[in-house]
Design an enzyme around this catalytic site. Sequence first.
Site, PDB file in Angstrom:
ATOM      1  N   GLY A   1      76.874  18.595 -80.730  1.00 28.97           N
ATOM      2  CA  GLY A   1      77.718  17.446 -80.342  1.00 28.97           C
ATOM      3  C   GLY A   1      77.007  16.784 -79.419  1.00 28.97           C
TER       4      GLY A   1
ATOM      5  N   ARG B   1      65.274   8.159 -73.374  1.00 31.53           N
ATOM      6  CA  ARG B   1      64.619   7.133 -72.786  1.00 31.53           C
ATOM      7  C   ARG B   1      63.662   7.743 -71.492  1.00 31.53           C
ATOM      8  NH1 ARG B   1      65.453   4.827 -67.486  1.00 31.53           N
ATOM      9  NH2 ARG B   1      64.829   2.634 -67.230  1.00 31.53           N
ATOM     10  N   ALA B   2      64.015   8.688 -71.047  1.00 29.44           N
ATOM     11  CA  ALA B   2      63.215   9.314 -69.902  1.00 29.44           C
ATOM     12  C   ALA B   2      61.964  10.020 -70.548  1.00 29.44           C
ATOM     13  CB  ALA B   2      63.948  10.277 -69.106  1.00 29.44           C
TER      14      ALA B   2
ATOM     15  N   ARG C   1      74.638  18.235 -88.272  1.00 29.32           N
ATOM     16  CA  ARG C   1      74.437  20.057 -88.277  1.00 29.32           C
ATOM     17  C   ARG C   1      73.459  19.909 -89.632  1.00 29.32           C
ATOM     18  NH1 ARG C   1      76.698  21.562 -83.892  1.00 29.32           N
ATOM     19  NH2 ARG C   1      78.750  20.674 -83.502  1.00 29.32           N
TER      20      ARG C   1
ATOM     21  N   ASP D   1      73.567  25.380 -76.724  1.00 26.37           N
ATOM     22  CA  ASP D   1      73.124  26.649 -77.264  1.00 26.37           C
ATOM     23  C   ASP D   1      72.710  26.889 -78.842  1.00 26.37           C
ATOM     24  OD1 ASP D   1      75.519  26.387 -78.199  1.00 26.37           O
ATOM     25  OD2 ASP D   1      76.302  28.324 -77.305  1.00 26.37           O
TER      26      ASP D   1
ATOM     27  N   THR E   1      75.464  19.011 -72.985  1.00 27.79           N
ATOM     28  CA  THR E   1      76.696  19.472 -73.620  1.00 27.79           C
ATOM     29  C   THR E   1      78.093  18.939 -72.666  1.00 27.79           C
ATOM     30  OG1 THR E   1      78.224  21.112 -74.357  1.00 27.79           O
ATOM     31  CG2 THR E   1      76.414  21.807 -73.120  1.00 27.79           C
TER      32      THR E   1
ATOM     33  N   ASP F   1      80.661  20.566 -72.371  1.00 28.00           N
ATOM     34  CA  ASP F   1      81.233  21.652 -71.884  1.00 28.00           C
ATOM     35  C   ASP F   1      80.792  22.556 -70.610  1.00 28.00           C
ATOM     36  OD1 ASP F   1      83.320  21.794 -73.855  1.00 28.00           O
ATOM     37  OD2 ASP F   1      81.968  22.663 -75.409  1.00 28.00           O
TER      38      ASP F   1
ATOM     39  N   ASP G   1      78.389  24.576 -70.461  1.00 27.30           N
ATOM     40  CA  ASP G   1      78.456  25.958 -70.536  1.00 27.30           C
ATOM     41  C   ASP G   1      77.126  26.727 -70.820  1.00 27.30           C
ATOM     42  OD1 ASP G   1      77.948  24.786 -72.987  1.00 27.30           O
ATOM     43  OD2 ASP G   1      79.440  25.996 -74.333  1.00 27.30           O
TER      44      ASP G   1
ATOM     45  N   MET H   1      88.843  19.614 -73.964  1.00 24.39           N
ATOM     46  CA  MET H   1      87.684  20.233 -74.916  1.00 24.39           C
ATOM     47  C   MET H   1      87.539  21.660 -74.098  1.00 24.39           C
ATOM     48  SD  MET H   1      85.692  17.729 -76.696  1.00 24.39           S
ATOM     49  CE  MET H   1      86.018  17.029 -78.254  1.00 24.39           C
TER      50      MET H   1
ATOM     51  N   ARG I   1      86.336  25.170 -75.742  1.00 26.28           N
ATOM     52  CA  ARG I   1      86.435  26.096 -76.720  1.00 26.28           C
ATOM     53  C   ARG I   1      86.132  27.769 -75.867  1.00 26.28           C
ATOM     54  NH1 ARG I   1      83.301  24.939 -80.695  1.00 26.28           N
ATOM     55  NH2 ARG I   1      81.644  26.408 -80.224  1.00 26.28           N
TER      56      ARG I   1
ATOM     57  N   GLY J   1      95.359  17.141 -59.766  1.00 26.50           N
ATOM     58  CA  GLY J   1      96.428  17.915 -59.296  1.00 26.50           C
ATOM     59  C   GLY J   1      97.273  18.451 -60.027  1.00 26.50           C
TER      60      GLY J   1
ATOM     61  N   SER K   1     108.248  16.619 -61.957  1.00 26.29           N
ATOM     62  CA  SER K   1     107.126  16.524 -63.133  1.00 26.29           C
ATOM     63  C   SER K   1     106.188  17.354 -62.942  1.00 26.29           C
ATOM     64  CB  SER K   1     106.896  15.101 -63.222  1.00 26.29           C
ATOM     65  OG  SER K   1     106.268  14.635 -61.994  1.00 26.29           O
TER      66      SER K   1
ATOM     67  N   ARG L   1      84.118  12.740 -75.523  1.00 24.54           N
ATOM     68  CA  ARG L   1      82.658  12.617 -75.556  1.00 24.54           C
ATOM     69  C   ARG L   1      82.196  11.099 -75.694  1.00 24.54           C
ATOM     70  NH1 ARG L   1      80.598  17.019 -77.805  1.00 24.54           N
ATOM     71  NH2 ARG L   1      81.800  18.553 -79.010  1.00 24.54           N
TER      72      ARG L   1
END
Length: 328
Positions: free
Chosen positions: A15, A25-26, A76, A107, A130, A132, A134, A174, A176, A190, A220, A261
């Site tokens: 992703g 660039r780096a 992919r 991963d 990523t 996430d 993760d 997002m 998963r 909050g 609310s 994203r």
Amino acid sequence: MLEKIKKIGVLTSGGDAPGMNAAIRAVARSCAYFNLDCIGIYRGYQGLIENDFELLSARSVRNVINRGGTFLKSARSAEFRTKEGREKAHKNLVNAGIDALVVIGGDGTFTGAMLLRDEHNFPVVGIPATIDNDINGTDYTIGYDTALNTVVDAIDKIRDTASSHNRLFLVEVMGRDAGDIALNSGVGAGAEEILIPEEDKGVEQMLYSLEKSRKSGKTSSIIVVAEGEKSGKNIFELAEFIGENLEGYDIRVSVLGHIQRGGAPSCYDRVLASRLGVGAIEALLRGESNVMIGITNKIVTSVEFEVAIKGQKPLDKELRRVLNITTV
């Protein structure tokens, strides 16, 4: 190793994440600094198989640090999952004279890199990118900070409507397998409650929290829901469940989706990407391989791929405690 390496390939896979362009660039400018050739590989591992290569100079990557996504594209590759596909990819690397590879992704990207190393003993270094957050062995992944700020900004806008109409909003973000975005955005915006993959609190606890909030005078509420949370219901089923079990709530659902994203990377992500990109090239020149370059306690470090993708990153329990206290 410094004398052996003359040409380094770089690709982005999995992703997309804001800051990937800054990392490319780096890498390209680090190669220029150390008098190495940098070869950009388009469309990830699929481009590796199809020999979709382009020489990147220091000027090739001008004006990309502020752009979201990845100009090298991502895709992919079912073919790379086969041994024959990886054989073809390795042959293309050798024929192009590429001595080492930098892969930018998560991963799945690192798993592919390990297979390339195991089957062909090819030097590979990874950069975690990523939204996430993760990946083990690094405090932050490229793209996470930008996505988090995008989510908080969206929830702030949703809260304006929620307050104006005394509504309950369920906001899906997002995540998963990891709840970092939900937990941190929940605290930052909050929220009254969060639902994340690392916890299985049950829907009854959610109902209790909402009822407690209403009795305390809240008119609310915002509930942040990670897409992989464990209730067994999708967000629309959750909204229906709340409506059936708690009277008096005008319930709405907002799914933020791929907006998380996109966008220009934050300053933090640009700086992180720059540090990790330089770190990846320097690691290869030191003779390191089969490692991910991450950041721990503000220090650039390297960790083996097997460690980076091993298991689930632990939940920040202190932040969960802070959320529980601040939602009274």
